[in-house]
Motif scaffolding. Structure first.
Motif, PDB file in Angstrom:
ATOM      1  N   TYR A   1      -0.263  12.357 -17.005  1.00 61.20           N
ATOM      2  CA  TYR A   1      -0.798  12.738 -15.179  1.00 61.20           C
ATOM      3  C   TYR A   1      -2.201  12.153 -14.934  1.00 61.20           C
ATOM      4  O   TYR A   1      -2.599  12.827 -15.806  1.00 61.20           O
ATOM      5  N   PHE A   2      -2.436  11.628 -14.058  1.00 59.07           N
ATOM      6  CA  PHE A   2      -3.753  12.329 -13.520  1.00 59.07           C
ATOM      7  C   PHE A   2      -3.230  12.003 -12.268  1.00 59.07           C
ATOM      8  O   PHE A   2      -2.296  11.371 -11.008  1.00 59.07           O
ATOM      9  N   PRO A   3      -4.107  12.771 -11.152  1.00 61.34           N
ATOM     10  CA  PRO A   3      -4.219  12.951 -10.240  1.00 61.34           C
ATOM     11  C   PRO A   3      -4.632  12.050  -8.889  1.00 61.34           C
ATOM     12  O   PRO A   3      -5.538  10.707 -10.123  1.00 61.34           O
ATOM     13  N   ALA A   4      -4.095  11.876  -8.096  1.00 57.94           N
ATOM     14  CA  ALA A   4      -4.671  11.032  -7.167  1.00 57.94           C
ATOM     15  C   ALA A   4      -6.693  10.879  -7.048  1.00 57.94           C
ATOM     16  O   ALA A   4      -6.507  12.182  -7.426  1.00 57.94           O
ATOM     17  N   ARG A   5      -6.443   9.372  -6.402  1.00 56.62           N
ATOM     18  CA  ARG A   5      -8.000   9.621  -6.955  1.00 56.62           C
ATOM     19  C   ARG A   5      -9.065   8.195  -5.543  1.00 56.62           C
ATOM     20  O   ARG A   5      -7.836   7.722  -5.218  1.00 56.62           O
ATOM     21  N   THR A   6     -10.299   9.017  -5.422  1.00 48.77           N
ATOM     22  CA  THR A   6     -10.885   8.142  -4.311  1.00 48.77           C
ATOM     23  C   THR A   6     -12.642   8.162  -4.944  1.00 48.77           C
ATOM     24  O   THR A   6     -12.747   8.955  -4.926  1.00 48.77           O
ATOM     25  N   VAL A   7     -12.480   6.632  -4.785  1.00 49.91           N
ATOM     26  CA  VAL A   7     -14.426   7.148  -5.287  1.00 49.91           C
ATOM     27  C   VAL A   7     -15.269   6.808  -4.184  1.00 49.91           C
ATOM     28  O   VAL A   7     -15.034   5.734  -3.571  1.00 49.91           O
ATOM     29  N   ILE A   8     -16.476   7.209  -3.701  1.00 51.64           N
ATOM     30  CA  ILE A   8     -16.932   7.041  -2.797  1.00 51.64           C
ATOM     31  C   ILE A   8     -18.427   6.808  -2.846  1.00 51.64           C
ATOM     32  O   ILE A   8     -18.999   8.160  -3.578  1.00 51.64           O
ATOM     33  N   GLU A   9     -18.993   5.996  -2.912  1.00 54.82           N
ATOM     34  CA  GLU A   9     -20.621   5.874  -2.801  1.00 54.82           C
ATOM     35  C   GLU A   9     -21.137   6.680  -1.719  1.00 54.82           C
ATOM     36  O   GLU A   9     -21.245   6.335  -0.423  1.00 54.82           O
ATOM     37  N   VAL A  10     -21.972   7.617  -1.644  1.00 56.62           N
ATOM     38  CA  VAL A  10     -23.020   8.271  -1.035  1.00 56.62           C
ATOM     39  C   VAL A  10     -24.258   7.810  -0.854  1.00 56.62           C
ATOM     40  O   VAL A  10     -25.358   7.197  -1.350  1.00 56.62           O
TER      41      VAL A  10
ATOM     42  N   ALA B   1       4.222  13.019  -9.748  1.00 63.53           N
ATOM     43  CA  ALA B   1       3.340  11.361  -9.168  1.00 63.53           C
ATOM     44  C   ALA B   1       3.963  10.446  -9.150  1.00 63.53           C
ATOM     45  O   ALA B   1       4.825  10.214 -10.015  1.00 63.53           O
ATOM     46  N   ASN B   2       3.367   8.700  -8.518  1.00 63.72           N
ATOM     47  CA  ASN B   2       4.945   8.132  -8.479  1.00 63.72           C
ATOM     48  C   ASN B   2       3.504   6.727  -8.483  1.00 63.72           C
ATOM     49  O   ASN B   2       2.407   6.790  -8.109  1.00 63.72           O
ATOM     50  N   ASN B   3       4.332   5.685  -8.966  1.00 62.05           N
ATOM     51  CA  ASN B   3       3.285   4.584  -9.101  1.00 62.05           C
ATOM     52  C   ASN B   3       4.464   3.977  -8.587  1.00 62.05           C
ATOM     53  O   ASN B   3       5.664   3.163  -9.222  1.00 62.05           O
ATOM     54  N   THR B   4       4.054   2.205  -7.541  1.00 65.71           N
ATOM     55  CA  THR B   4       5.500   1.717  -7.497  1.00 65.71           C
ATOM     56  C   THR B   4       4.420  -0.233  -8.678  1.00 65.71           C
ATOM     57  O   THR B   4       3.297  -0.255  -7.664  1.00 65.71           O
ATOM     58  N   LYS B   5       4.876  -0.442  -9.242  1.00 64.18           N
ATOM     59  CA  LYS B   5       3.822  -2.122  -9.348  1.00 64.18           C
ATOM     60  C   LYS B   5       3.843  -2.710  -7.564  1.00 64.18           C
ATOM     61  O   LYS B   5       4.019  -3.849  -8.060  1.00 64.18           O
ATOM     62  N   ASN B   6       4.384  -2.864  -6.271  1.00 59.29           N
ATOM     63  CA  ASN B   6       3.835  -4.031  -5.962  1.00 59.29           C
ATOM     64  C   ASN B   6       2.554  -2.791  -5.235  1.00 59.29           C
ATOM     65  O   ASN B   6       2.461  -3.830  -3.756  1.00 59.29           O
ATOM     66  N   VAL B   7       1.962  -2.306  -5.686  1.00 62.49           N
ATOM     67  CA  VAL B   7       0.367  -2.111  -5.402  1.00 62.49           C
ATOM     68  C   VAL B   7      -0.122  -2.316  -6.762  1.00 62.49           C
ATOM     69  O   VAL B   7       0.160  -1.646  -8.198  1.00 62.49           O
TER      70      VAL B   7
ATOM     71  N   VAL C   1      -3.852  17.913  -7.870  1.00 64.82           N
ATOM     72  CA  VAL C   1      -3.229  16.897  -6.777  1.00 64.82           C
ATOM     73  C   VAL C   1      -4.409  15.650  -6.662  1.00 64.82           C
ATOM     74  O   VAL C   1      -3.645  14.536  -6.731  1.00 64.82           O
ATOM     75  N   LYS C   2      -5.881  16.491  -5.770  1.00 58.54           N
ATOM     76  CA  LYS C   2      -6.316  14.907  -5.993  1.00 58.54           C
ATOM     77  C   LYS C   2      -8.262  14.717  -6.109  1.00 58.54           C
ATOM     78  O   LYS C   2      -8.979  15.987  -5.868  1.00 58.54           O
TER      79      LYS C   2
ATOM     80  N   SER D   1      -3.071   8.530  -9.898  1.00 55.32           N
ATOM     81  CA  SER D   1      -1.641   7.985  -9.709  1.00 55.32           C
ATOM     82  C   SER D   1      -1.793   7.651  -8.495  1.00 55.32           C
ATOM     83  O   SER D   1      -2.266   7.972  -7.602  1.00 55.32           O
ATOM     84  N   GLN D   2      -0.786   6.324  -7.760  1.00 57.46           N
ATOM     85  CA  GLN D   2      -0.963   5.906  -6.811  1.00 57.46           C
ATOM     86  C   GLN D   2      -0.604   6.993  -5.565  1.00 57.46           C
ATOM     87  O   GLN D   2      -0.939   7.117  -4.754  1.00 57.46           O
ATOM     88  N   THR D   3       0.085   7.510  -5.891  1.00 53.15           N
ATOM     89  CA  THR D   3       0.937   9.156  -5.106  1.00 53.15           C
ATOM     90  C   THR D   3       0.459  10.590  -5.883  1.00 53.15           C
ATOM     91  O   THR D   3       1.723  10.342  -7.177  1.00 53.15           O
TER      92      THR D   3
END
Length: 425
Positions: A252-261, A297-303, A218-219, A310-312
Motif C-alpha cells: 500500500y502507498f497513498p495517492a501522491r502529487t509532486v509539485i515544484e515550487v 486503494a486501486n490501480n488499473t492497467k489502463n493508466v 491516503v494522500k 496508488s492511482q486512487t
C-alpha cells in the motif's frame, strides 16, 4: 422499498464573491466537507484585481473566502485547512498579518508555498477546505453538530499561526511539514535526503500523538524546490512507506502529487503535506457509524502506474486521485502534441481511473491544475469543458516552474464516493 439515502454533490455560487474565471463552481459540498475554489484578490463588483500590494490582495482573498463561506451558512471557524500560494515567499509575512485578523483564536491547518505565477498575475491566491456538519443527504442531516478535534504535539514543530492537525468527521487534515527539528525549531542540516526524512518524521510524530498509524495516510503532496531532487526524495520516501506489516503485504502507498515550487518557508528544499483517514470519526457520530471503515486503494492497467503511489485511494466518502501527467497508457511515454493534447490525455487518464472504480467524471468535486505556462489556461479550458460541461467541480490553478518529464500540465482531483468504504455505507 424505502429508497436508500445517499450523499449528493452540491455546487453553489454567490454574487457576493467573484464569479469564476473559468468553468468551475465557487464551492462544491459533498458529505461532510465543502471544497472551495482557490480565491484570487478580485473585487466581486468590478470583476477585476483590486488595487494595492500584497496586504490588500491577501485581505481581498480572505474577504472572498468569507463571502462564500457565509453564503452557505457557515463561518470562518468552520475552515479546517488553508493553502496560501504567493508569488514571492517573502510576502508570506504580510499575508500573516492579514490572516490573523480572520483567525484571531481558532487556527486551521495551513500550507504556504511560492509558485511561478498565478491567474491574472495576482500576488496571492488562497484556498480553503470547510467542514460541512449537516452533510449532503437531501433533507437528512447526517450526524448533527460534528465537532473539530484540534491537536498539537511538542514532538513535531509548532507554529503560532496554524494547528498541526484538525480532524473533522472521517479525515485528519495536517499542516504541511517543513524539515524542522522540533527540539531546535530550525531546519535540519544536510541535503534534500535529510530534509525529506525530517518532514516525514514530523508527520509521523503528529499521527502518533493522535494514535493514528502512518499507513492511514491516503494522500501525500510533496512540494520541491528543485524537481531534479525527486529521485533522492523517493529513496527516503520508500523507507517510510509502507510502514506496517499489513500495508507491506498489500504494497500500500497513498495517492501522491509532486509539485515544484519557486520557494518554501525558511528556504527549505522540501515540504510535505498529508491527508489522513480518521476511522473513529469525530463526536457525536455514533460508534456503530464510525468504527472499522477501511482504506481502498486501486490501480488499473489502463493508466500509467507509479511504484510509489496508488492511482486512487478511497476512504469513507472521498476518493483521492494521484496527479496525472499526459502519458500514453500503452507506451508509458509522453504523448505527442501541445497543451491541448496534453490536457486531454491527463483528463483521459483520470477518467480511466474513475471508470475502473465504477465512478464517472460527474463525481469529481475538486480539480487541481498545475501548468507550465499560466497563459495556456484558455486552451486548457477548451478541453476541460468537454470533460466537465456543467462546470461543477471547484478548482485551483497555479503555474509551476517545471513538471516531471517536462510536461506542460499535471492534474489531480478529489472525487466523491457516495457508497463509502466498507463497512461504512
Amino acid at each position: 422499498m424505502i429508497a436508500k439515502k445517499v450523499n449528493s454533490i452540491l455546487a453553489r455560487n454567490t454574487n457576493n464573491a467573484p464569479q469564476s474565471i473559468g468553468p468551475y463552481s465557487q464551492t462544491v459540498a459533498f458529505s461532510h466537507y465543502n471544497n472551495l475554489s482557490a480565491q484570487l484578490p478580485i473585487d466581486p463588483k468590478s470583476g477585476k484585481l483590486i488595487a494595492g500590494g500584497i496586504k490588500e490582495q491577501a485581505e481581498q482573498c480572505f474577504k472572498n473566502v468569507k463571502a462564500i463561506v457565509e453564503s452557505i451558512d457557515h463561518v470562518m471557524n468552520d475552515v479546517v485547512r488553508i493553502t496560501v500560494f504567493v508569488k514571492n515567499i517573502k510576502d508570506s509575512m504580510f499575508v500573516d498579518e492579514v490572516y490573523k485578523t480572520f483567525f484571531p483564536a481558532y487556527l486551521p491547518t495551513r500550507t504556504i508555498v511560492a509558485v511561478a505565477a498565478l491567474p491574472l498575475n495576482a500576488l496571492v491566491q488562497i484556498e480553503v477546505l470547510v467542514s460541512n456538519g449537516e452533510g449532503t443527504i437531501s433533507n437528512a442531516p447526517q450526524a448533527g453538530n460534528l465537532i473539530k478535534l484540534i491537536n498539537n504535539t511538542t514532538n513535531a514543530p509548532t507554529c503560532a499561526l496554524s494547528s498541526q492537525t484538525v480532524s473533522f468527521s472521517h479525515y485528519n487534515n495536517l499542516s504541511a511539514q517543513l524539515p524542522i527539528d522540533p527540539k531546535t525549531g530550525r531546519l535540519v542540516t544536510g541535503s534534500v535526503n535529510e530534509q525529506t526524512g525530517q518532514c516525514l518524521k514530523n508527520i509521523k510524530a503528529i499521527l502518533e500523538s493522535i494514535d493514528v498509524p502512518f499507513d492511514d495516510i491516503v494522500k501525500i503532496n510533496i512540494f520541491l524546490k528543485n524537481l531534479a531532487d525527486i529521485d533522492a526524495v523517493n529513496e527516503v520516501y520508500a523507507t517510510f512507506f509502507p510502514d506496517s506489516a499489513i500495508a507491506r503485504a498489500m504494497a500500500y502507498f497513498p495517492a501522491r502529487t509532486v509539485i515544484e515550487v519557486s520557494a518554501l518557508p525558511m528556504d527549505a528544499l522540501v515540504q510535505i503535506e498529508a491527508v489522513v483517514s480518521h476511522g473513529d470519526g469525530t463526536p457525536p457520530q455514533a460508534v456503530k457509524d464510525r468504527h472499522g471503515i477501511v482504506i481502498k486503494a486501486n490501480n488499473t492497467k489502463n493508466v500509467p502506474s507509479c511504484p510509489l503511489s496508488s492511482q486512487t485511494v478511497a476512504f469513507s466518502h472521498y476518493n483521492h486521485i494521484s496527479a496525472q501527467l499526459p502519458f500514453d497508457p500503452k507506451t508509458g511515454e509522453m504523448i505527442v502534441g501541445g497543451i491541448k493534447e496534453q490536457a486531454e490525455q491527463c483528463l483521459k487518464n483520470i477518467k480511466a481511473i474513475l471508470e475502473s472504480i465504477n465512478h464517472a467524471m460527474e463525481d469529481v468535486v475538486k480539480v487541481n491544475l498545475f501548468l507550465k505556462n499560466i497563459s495556456d489556461i484558455e486552451a486548457v479550458d477548451e478541453i476541460y469543458g468537454t470533460f466537465f460541461p456543467s462546470g461543477i467541480p471547484a478548482r485551483r490553478t497555479v503555474e509551476v516552474s517545471s513538471l516531471l518529464k517536462n510536461a506542460l500540465i499535471q492534474i489531480d482531483v478529489v472525487v466523491s464516493n457516495a457508497e463509502g468504504t466498507p463497512p461504512h455505507v
